[in-house]
Enzyme design. Sequence first.
Site, PDB file in Angstrom:
ATOM      1  N   SER A  52      12.385   0.892   5.680  1.00  0.00           N
ATOM      2  CA  SER A  52      11.403   1.972   5.787  1.00  0.00           C
ATOM      3  C   SER A  52      12.111   3.272   5.453  1.00  0.00           C
ATOM      4  O   SER A  52      13.235   3.508   5.927  1.00  0.00           O
ATOM      5  CB  SER A  52      10.821   2.063   7.202  1.00  0.00           C
ATOM      6  N   GLU A  59       6.061  20.036   1.182  1.00  0.00           N
ATOM      7  CA  GLU A  59       4.685  19.806   0.699  1.00  0.00           C
ATOM      8  C   GLU A  59       3.897  18.838   1.585  1.00  0.00           C
ATOM      9  O   GLU A  59       2.691  18.710   1.419  1.00  0.00           O
ATOM     10  CB  GLU A  59       4.702  19.236  -0.725  1.00  0.00           C
ATOM     11  N   SER A  60       4.515  18.068   2.430  1.00  0.00           N
ATOM     12  CA  SER A  60       3.945  17.146   3.439  1.00  0.00           C
ATOM     13  C   SER A  60       4.883  15.944   3.611  1.00  0.00           C
ATOM     14  O   SER A  60       5.910  16.108   4.220  1.00  0.00           O
ATOM     15  CB  SER A  60       2.498  16.730   3.180  1.00  0.00           C
ATOM     16  N   HIS A  65       7.649   1.621   2.527  1.00  0.00           N
ATOM     17  CA  HIS A  65       7.981   0.491   3.386  1.00  0.00           C
ATOM     18  C   HIS A  65       8.071  -0.745   2.490  1.00  0.00           C
ATOM     19  O   HIS A  65       7.169  -0.971   1.673  1.00  0.00           O
ATOM     20  CB  HIS A  65       6.907   0.287   4.462  1.00  0.00           C
ATOM     21  N   CYS A  80       0.605  18.995  -0.513  1.00  0.00           N
ATOM     22  CA  CYS A  80      -0.327  20.115  -0.556  1.00  0.00           C
ATOM     23  C   CYS A  80       0.041  20.979  -1.745  1.00  0.00           C
ATOM     24  O   CYS A  80       1.182  20.951  -2.201  1.00  0.00           O
ATOM     25  CB  CYS A  80      -0.222  20.916   0.727  1.00  0.00           C
TER      26      CYS A  80
END
Lengths: 121, 121
Positions: A52, A59-60, A65, A80
């Site tokens: 993972s 930006e977020s 995974h 974003c």
Amino acid sequence: MGIHIIAEFRGVDPQKISKVEDLREVLDRVVSKSGLHVVSSSFHQFEPHGVSAIYLLSESHFSVHTWPEYGYMALDIFTCGDDGPALKAFELLLEEFKPKIFKRRIIRRDIFGQSASQNIK
Amino acid sequence: MGIHIIAEFRGVDPQKISKVEDLREVLDRVVSKSGLHVVSSSFHQFEPHGVSAIYLLSESHFSVHTWPEYGYMALDIFTCGDDGPALKAFELLLEEFKPKIFKRRIIRRDIFGQSASQNIK
């Protein structure tokens, strides 16, 4: 305000996605080339294989995974602002991992989405 | 194989979602009560306000991005295995943040999804 690319890759070479050290090198390169800005990143090695990876971006976020036993990866790119870097990252991921089959969904994450009204309390 | 809850909360009290220290306390409680298993967590404080929080879970991940100026949060809960903990976490998040309006989408993250065939290379 934001684009969220949700993708599944199948038929990926298990060698590429089994170990943190191999996967991280590729993902770091993809993030760098696509123009995304990393705040921090975290990785977890599953035993005997599987990874993972989560990048917290200005930006977020970007997450991967993997299930090498199925040649499978689940990917999320949520940004974003301009859509360009997220779309570029997705193209680079296709080039790097060369899935035999993939599924891609694009969701708009918006504050003022029309369907929000369905759930007014 | 997995459930991904994608949600937008609007009309949230900005005080609850402006600072890492306040948000983290609530999110840690939600994760703990819902039975999710944390591998690591990362937080970022935006200035003058706004937070990104990402939990790497043994089940996959949980992320929150906030825009206090809009009373808005974007949430993702992606888990493998039993759906129960993810659905429980979502209910707890509603209780904690009490959004005036919310939008929730549930996506199945599956290796063998039918729509994958649309993108066979």
